[in-house]
Design a protein around this motif. Structure first.
Motif, PDB file in Angstrom:
ATOM      1  N   THR A  39       0.828  -1.214   0.000  1.00 40.96           N
ATOM      2  CA  THR A  39       0.000   0.000   0.000  1.00 40.96           C
ATOM      3  C   THR A  39       0.858   1.258   0.000  1.00 40.96           C
ATOM      4  O   THR A  39       0.328   2.356  -0.043  1.00 40.96           O
ATOM      5  CB  THR A  39      -0.949   0.032   1.218  1.00 40.96           C
ATOM      6  N   GLN A  40       2.187   1.091   0.058  1.00 41.11           N
ATOM      7  CA  GLN A  40       3.082   2.252   0.123  1.00 41.11           C
ATOM      8  C   GLN A  40       4.149   2.222  -0.979  1.00 41.11           C
ATOM      9  O   GLN A  40       5.305   2.532  -0.754  1.00 41.11           O
ATOM     10  CB  GLN A  40       3.754   2.317   1.492  1.00 41.11           C
ATOM     11  N   TYR A  87      -6.216   5.478   8.576  1.00 37.55           N
ATOM     12  CA  TYR A  87      -6.030   5.462   7.114  1.00 37.55           C
ATOM     13  C   TYR A  87      -6.891   4.395   6.456  1.00 37.55           C
ATOM     14  O   TYR A  87      -7.462   4.607   5.382  1.00 37.55           O
ATOM     15  CB  TYR A  87      -4.550   5.251   6.756  1.00 37.55           C
ATOM     16  N   GLU A  88      -7.007   3.230   7.083  1.00 36.70           N
ATOM     17  CA  GLU A  88      -7.855   2.176   6.508  1.00 36.70           C
ATOM     18  C   GLU A  88      -9.316   2.617   6.452  1.00 36.70           C
ATOM     19  O   GLU A  88     -10.011   2.385   5.474  1.00 36.70           O
ATOM     20  CB  GLU A  88      -7.729   0.886   7.319  1.00 36.70           C
ATOM     21  N   LYS A  89      -9.791   3.266   7.510  1.00 38.04           N
ATOM     22  CA  LYS A  89     -11.175   3.733   7.545  1.00 38.04           C
ATOM     23  C   LYS A  89     -11.416   4.814   6.484  1.00 38.04           C
ATOM     24  O   LYS A  89     -12.444   4.845   5.845  1.00 38.04           O
ATOM     25  CB  LYS A  89     -11.534   4.278   8.926  1.00 38.04           C
ATOM     26  N   PHE A  90     -10.437   5.685   6.310  1.00 40.22           N
ATOM     27  CA  PHE A  90     -10.566   6.770   5.354  1.00 40.22           C
ATOM     28  C   PHE A  90     -10.634   6.241   3.919  1.00 40.22           C
ATOM     29  O   PHE A  90     -11.403   6.741   3.107  1.00 40.22           O
ATOM     30  CB  PHE A  90      -9.390   7.738   5.498  1.00 40.22           C
ATOM     31  N   GLU A  91      -9.854   5.221   3.634  1.00 38.03           N
ATOM     32  CA  GLU A  91      -9.819   4.669   2.267  1.00 38.03           C
ATOM     33  C   GLU A  91     -11.086   3.887   2.009  1.00 38.03           C
ATOM     34  O   GLU A  91     -11.570   3.718   0.976  1.00 38.03           O
ATOM     35  CB  GLU A  91      -8.591   3.778   2.082  1.00 38.03           C
TER      36      GLU A  91
END
Length: 91
Positions: A39-40, A87-91
């Motif tokens: 993911t990076q 970050y997971e929730k935002f995506e």
């Protein structure tokens, strides 16, 4: 590099050629650990990541295994765990 323990970190940013070069340096009685977060990927063309390519090419090799971690596996500082979850929730 015989009888060595070799670590490649941030492997998501290797090219296909770099990954192949690294993997073909494995010597007798040695072990390799390759870490990376897909993911990076910072490459100009993320689909050309050596790590992604290696996962596809080597997925059926019986002496090679892959471990995929999730946010619950983060064992760093508690704040880092919360950042990963955010970050997971935002995506």
């Amino acid at each position: 590099m015989n009888e060595s323990f070799i670590i490649l970190d941030e492997a998501q940013n290797t090219t296909v050629k770099q990954m192949k070069m690294f993997l073909t340096r494995l010597r007798f009685c040695s072990k390799m650990v390759i870490t990376g977060d897909i993911t990076q990927i910072d490459l100009h063309k993320p689909n050309q990541s050596g790590l992604l390519h290696a996962i596809k090419v080597l997925k059926n090799e019986h002496k090679i295994s892959f471990r995929h971690f999730e946010s619950k596996d983060v064992v760093r500082h508690k704040l880092v765990q919360r950042i990963v979850l955010a970050y997971e929730k935002f995506e």
